[in-house]
Scaffold this motif. Structure first.
Motif, mmCIF file in Angstrom:
data_model
loop_
_atom_site.group_PDB
_atom_site.id
_atom_site.type_symbol
_atom_site.label_atom_id
_atom_site.label_comp_id
_atom_site.label_asym_id
_atom_site.label_seq_id
_atom_site.Cartn_x
_atom_site.Cartn_y
_atom_site.Cartn_z
ATOM 1 N N LEU A 64 52.322 -15.064 68.124
ATOM 2 C CA LEU A 64 52.397 -14.254 66.908
ATOM 3 C C LEU A 64 53.845 -13.821 66.665
ATOM 4 C CD1 LEU A 64 49.305 -11.930 67.528
ATOM 5 C CD2 LEU A 64 49.389 -13.990 66.100
ATOM 6 N N ALA A 65 54.249 -13.802 65.395
ATOM 7 C CA ALA A 65 55.580 -13.314 65.001
ATOM 8 C C ALA A 65 56.669 -13.923 65.874
ATOM 9 C CB ALA A 65 55.629 -11.789 65.061
ATOM 10 N N ALA A 66 56.659 -15.241 65.992
ATOM 11 C CA ALA A 66 57.567 -15.930 66.905
ATOM 12 C C ALA A 66 59.029 -15.622 66.616
ATOM 13 C CB ALA A 66 57.325 -17.441 66.834
ATOM 14 N N GLY A 67 59.425 -15.669 65.348
ATOM 15 C CA GLY A 67 60.821 -15.415 65.000
ATOM 16 C C GLY A 67 61.262 -14.015 65.364
ATOM 17 N N SER A 68 60.426 -13.041 65.108
ATOM 18 C CA SER A 68 60.770 -11.649 65.409
ATOM 19 C C SER A 68 60.861 -11.416 66.912
ATOM 20 C CB SER A 68 59.728 -10.701 64.799
ATOM 21 O OG SER A 68 59.708 -10.802 63.398
ATOM 22 N N VAL A 69 59.948 -12.026 67.666
ATOM 23 C CA VAL A 69 59.968 -11.863 69.121
ATOM 24 C C VAL A 69 61.239 -12.477 69.702
ATOM 25 C CG1 VAL A 69 58.841 -12.534 71.270
ATOM 26 C CG2 VAL A 69 57.472 -11.741 69.341
ATOM 27 N N ALA A 70 61.588 -13.670 69.238
ATOM 28 C CA ALA A 70 62.792 -14.333 69.736
ATOM 29 C C ALA A 70 64.041 -13.555 69.355
ATOM 30 C CB ALA A 70 62.866 -15.754 69.191
ATOM 31 N N ALA A 71 64.080 -13.030 68.135
ATOM 32 C CA ALA A 71 65.242 -12.251 67.688
ATOM 33 C C ALA A 71 65.382 -10.978 68.512
ATOM 34 C CB ALA A 71 65.110 -11.912 66.203
ATOM 35 N N ASP A 72 64.266 -10.312 68.776
ATOM 36 C CA ASP A 72 64.309 -9.093 69.588
ATOM 37 C C ASP A 72 64.769 -9.406 71.001
ATOM 38 O OD1 ASP A 72 63.824 -6.262 69.964
ATOM 39 O OD2 ASP A 72 62.078 -6.826 71.144
ATOM 40 N N GLY A 73 64.292 -10.525 71.537
ATOM 41 C CA GLY A 73 64.728 -10.929 72.868
ATOM 42 C C GLY A 73 66.218 -11.188 72.918
ATOM 43 N N ALA A 74 66.760 -11.830 71.869
ATOM 44 C CA ALA A 74 68.193 -12.129 71.827
ATOM 45 C C ALA A 74 69.026 -10.861 71.848
ATOM 46 C CB ALA A 74 68.517 -12.957 70.589
ATOM 47 N N THR A 75 68.567 -9.814 71.160
ATOM 48 C CA THR A 75 69.315 -8.556 71.156
ATOM 49 C C THR A 75 69.291 -7.886 72.519
ATOM 50 O OG1 THR A 75 67.393 -7.226 70.474
ATOM 51 C CG2 THR A 75 68.745 -8.193 68.725
ATOM 52 N N ARG A 76 68.368 -8.309 73.381
ATOM 53 C CA ARG A 76 68.264 -7.765 74.735
ATOM 54 C C ARG A 76 68.857 -8.713 75.782
ATOM 55 N NH1 ARG A 76 63.927 -3.789 75.035
ATOM 56 N NH2 ARG A 76 63.092 -3.395 72.953
ATOM 57 N N GLY A 77 69.556 -9.741 75.301
ATOM 58 C CA GLY A 77 70.218 -10.662 76.206
ATOM 59 C C GLY A 77 69.337 -11.761 76.749
ATOM 60 N N LEU A 78 68.162 -11.964 76.174
ATOM 61 C CA LEU A 78 67.234 -12.978 76.661
ATOM 62 C C LEU A 78 67.355 -14.262 75.851
ATOM 63 C CD1 LEU A 78 64.018 -10.807 77.143
ATOM 64 C CD2 LEU A 78 65.659 -11.507 78.897
ATOM 65 N N ASP A 79 67.359 -15.412 76.544
ATOM 66 C CA ASP A 79 67.314 -16.710 75.880
ATOM 67 C C ASP A 79 65.858 -17.058 75.610
ATOM 68 O OD1 ASP A 79 70.075 -17.032 76.006
ATOM 69 O OD2 ASP A 79 69.999 -18.011 77.963
ATOM 70 N N SER A 80 65.593 -17.506 74.388
ATOM 71 C CA SER A 80 64.212 -17.800 74.000
ATOM 72 C C SER A 80 64.062 -19.245 73.573
ATOM 73 C CB SER A 80 63.776 -16.889 72.841
ATOM 74 O OG SER A 80 63.875 -15.530 73.193
ATOM 75 N N VAL A 81 62.877 -19.773 73.785
ATOM 76 C CA VAL A 81 62.497 -21.079 73.258
ATOM 77 C C VAL A 81 61.320 -20.862 72.320
ATOM 78 C CG1 VAL A 81 61.640 -23.392 73.773
ATOM 79 C CG2 VAL A 81 63.265 -22.293 75.330
ATOM 80 N N VAL A 82 61.481 -21.264 71.077
ATOM 81 C CA VAL A 82 60.401 -21.163 70.099
ATOM 82 C C VAL A 82 59.881 -22.567 69.832
ATOM 83 C CG1 VAL A 82 59.737 -20.460 67.783
ATOM 84 C CG2 VAL A 82 61.459 -19.144 69.019
ATOM 85 N N VAL A 83 58.625 -22.796 70.133
ATOM 86 C CA VAL A 83 57.988 -24.072 69.857
ATOM 87 C C VAL A 83 57.218 -23.911 68.555
ATOM 88 C CG1 VAL A 83 56.494 -25.896 70.745
ATOM 89 C CG2 VAL A 83 57.794 -24.459 72.338
ATOM 90 N N ALA A 84 57.611 -24.680 67.546
ATOM 91 C CA ALA A 84 57.060 -24.457 66.208
ATOM 92 C C ALA A 84 56.698 -25.765 65.527
ATOM 93 C CB ALA A 84 58.071 -23.707 65.349
ATOM 94 N N THR A 85 55.590 -25.759 64.824
ATOM 95 C CA THR A 85 55.231 -26.880 63.973
ATOM 96 C C THR A 85 56.245 -26.992 62.842
ATOM 97 O OG1 THR A 85 52.919 -26.364 64.450
ATOM 98 C CG2 THR A 85 53.348 -27.884 62.630
ATOM 99 N N VAL A 86 56.553 -28.213 62.456
ATOM 100 C CA VAL A 86 57.582 -28.431 61.447
ATOM 101 C C VAL A 86 57.333 -27.605 60.183
ATOM 102 C CG1 VAL A 86 56.400 -30.455 60.484
ATOM 103 C CG2 VAL A 86 58.874 -30.198 60.192
ATOM 104 N N ASP A 87 56.065 -27.404 59.833
ATOM 105 C CA ASP A 87 55.750 -26.640 58.625
ATOM 106 C C ASP A 87 56.111 -25.164 58.750
ATOM 107 O OD1 ASP A 87 54.674 -28.952 57.476
ATOM 108 O OD2 ASP A 87 52.687 -28.557 58.316
ATOM 109 N N LEU A 88 56.288 -24.672 59.982
ATOM 110 C CA LEU A 88 56.540 -23.248 60.194
ATOM 111 C C LEU A 88 57.957 -22.946 60.677
ATOM 112 C CD1 LEU A 88 53.167 -22.348 61.963
ATOM 113 C CD2 LEU A 88 53.770 -22.019 59.562
ATOM 114 N N VAL A 89 58.756 -23.987 60.900
ATOM 115 C CA VAL A 89 60.108 -23.775 61.414
ATOM 116 C C VAL A 89 60.936 -22.904 60.472
ATOM 117 C CG1 VAL A 89 62.310 -24.932 61.846
ATOM 118 C CG2 VAL A 89 60.233 -25.806 62.875
#
Length: 278
Positions: free
Chosen positions: A215-240
Motif C-alpha cells: 500500500l502507498a508504495a511511493g510514500s513508503v519509499a519516500a519516507d524511508g529515503a528521508t530516514r536514510g533507508l534504500d528502498s526497492v519498489v516493485v511496480a506494475t508498469v501501469d502503476l510506475v
C-alpha cells in the motif's frame, strides 16, 4: 511585536479588517460579528473608526473596501505576528518538543545524549559526542525507548535511494516473464521492499520475498529515503507513474529498471519503453 498580541482591541481591529478585505465590497456586519466573536453593534463601531482613520472606504450602505493604508497596516501587523509565530515554532517549541529514541546504553533523566539515525529509527547514546544532541527526560536501559527533548545540532545522515523495478502487466505475461533470480538480487540490496500491483506481489512471492507493504508504495519509499533507508519498489508498469510522481514531489533520488526476460513479446517491450520515457 504585533499590536494584535498586546491588547484585545487591536486584535479585534485586525480580525475585522481582515474580514472586510476578504468579503469586500459587499460586507455583512452580522457575518463578521459571528466570525470574530463580537456583537454586530461592536463591528459597526469598529468599522466607523476604521473609516475615520482612512483604513476603509465606505462606498454605500454595507459596501466597504480596504484602502492602501489599511493594507499597509495589515501587512505590518501580519509581519509582527509571523515573527512571533516563527519564534514560538523555531525556538520555543523545538526546545520543548519531545521525541522517542532507542537507547544504545543505560540513560538517566536529565542526561545529555547524542542522537543518530540507524535503520531509519532515532537512537540516543549517552554523552555529548556527536553533532546532534538532546536531553533525556526519562530513564531507559539499552534497547528501551527513551524520551528526548532540547534538540540541538543536525543529525548526520545520507538520504536513501529508491530503485523502481518495472514489471510487465498480466496481459503481457506479468510475473511469468520476469527473471525471478534478478528480481531477488536487486531486492537484496534494499533496506525495505514495497510492492504495488498484483503482478508485483506475485513476482515477489515467487522470489520468496515478503514486501514491507503493498500500500502507498511511493510514500513508503519516500519516507524511508528521508530516514536514510534504500528502498526497492516493485511496480506494475501501469502503476510506475504514480510511484515516480510521489518520489519527484518529495525530491527523492530514484532510478527505474525494467525487468522482463529477453524473449518477451516485442509489443510488451515497446509498451514498457514508451511508459518509461514518459
Amino acid at each position: 511585536m504585533s499590536g494584535a498580541l498586546e491588547d484585545k482591541r487591536t486584535a479585534t481591529r485586525f480580525r475585522i479588517l481582515v474580514e472586510i478585505a476578504d468579503r469586500q465590497p459587499a460586507v455583512n456586519q452580522g457575518e463578521i460579528a459571528e466570525a470574530v466573536g463580537v456583537t454586530s453593534q461592536a463591528v459597526s463601531e469598529y468599522i466607523r473608526d476604521l473609516v475615520a482613520e482612512g483604513y476603509v472606504d465606505k462606498e454605500a450602505r454595507s459596501r466597504y473596501t480596504i484602502t492602501k493604508e489599511g493594507v499597509d497596516w495589515l501587512f505590518q501587523e501580519a509581519k509582527g505576528l509571523r515573527r512571533f509565530v516563527n519564534h514560538v515554532t523555531d525556538d520555543v517549541l523545538e526546545n520543548v518538543k519531545e521525541d522517542a529514541a532507542i537507547a544504545t546504553d543505560a540513560i538517566e533523566p536529565g542526561e545529555t545524549v547524542t542522537l543518530s539515525i540507524t535503520n531509519g529509527l532515532l537512537h540516543a547514546t549517552p554523552g555529548d559526542v556527536g553533532p546532534a544532541t538532546g536531553v533525556a527526560t526519562t530513564a531507559a536501559d539499552s534497547g528501551d525507548e527513551v524520551s528526548v527533548t532540547g534538540f540541538e545540532g543536525v543529525i548526520q545522515m545520507d538520504p536513501g535511494h529508491v530503485t523502481v523495478i518495472q514489471l510487465p502487466p498480466a496481459r503481457s505475461g506479468g510475473s511469468q516473464v520476469v527473471s525471478i533470480d534478478e528480481l531477488a538480487t536487486i531486492c537484496a540490496g534494499g533496506d525495505i521492499v514495497v510492492a504495488t500491483g498484483v503482478e508485483a506481489v506475485v513476482a515477489l512471492r515467487r522470489a520468496d520475498i515478503t514486501p514491507t507493504t503493498s500500500l502507498a508504495a511511493g510514500s513508503v519509499a519516500a519516507d524511508g529515503a528521508t530516514r536514510g533507508l534504500d528502498s526497492v519498489v516493485v511496480a506494475t508498469v501501469d502503476l510506475v507513474g504514480q510511484v515516480t510522481d510521489t518520489l519527484r514531489d518529495d525530491n527523492v533520488l530514484y532510478e527505474v529498471t525494467q525487468l522482463a526476460d529477453a524473449d518477451v513479446d516485442p509489443d510488451m517491450n515497446a509498451n514498457i519503453t514508451h511508459r518509461d520515457s514518459e
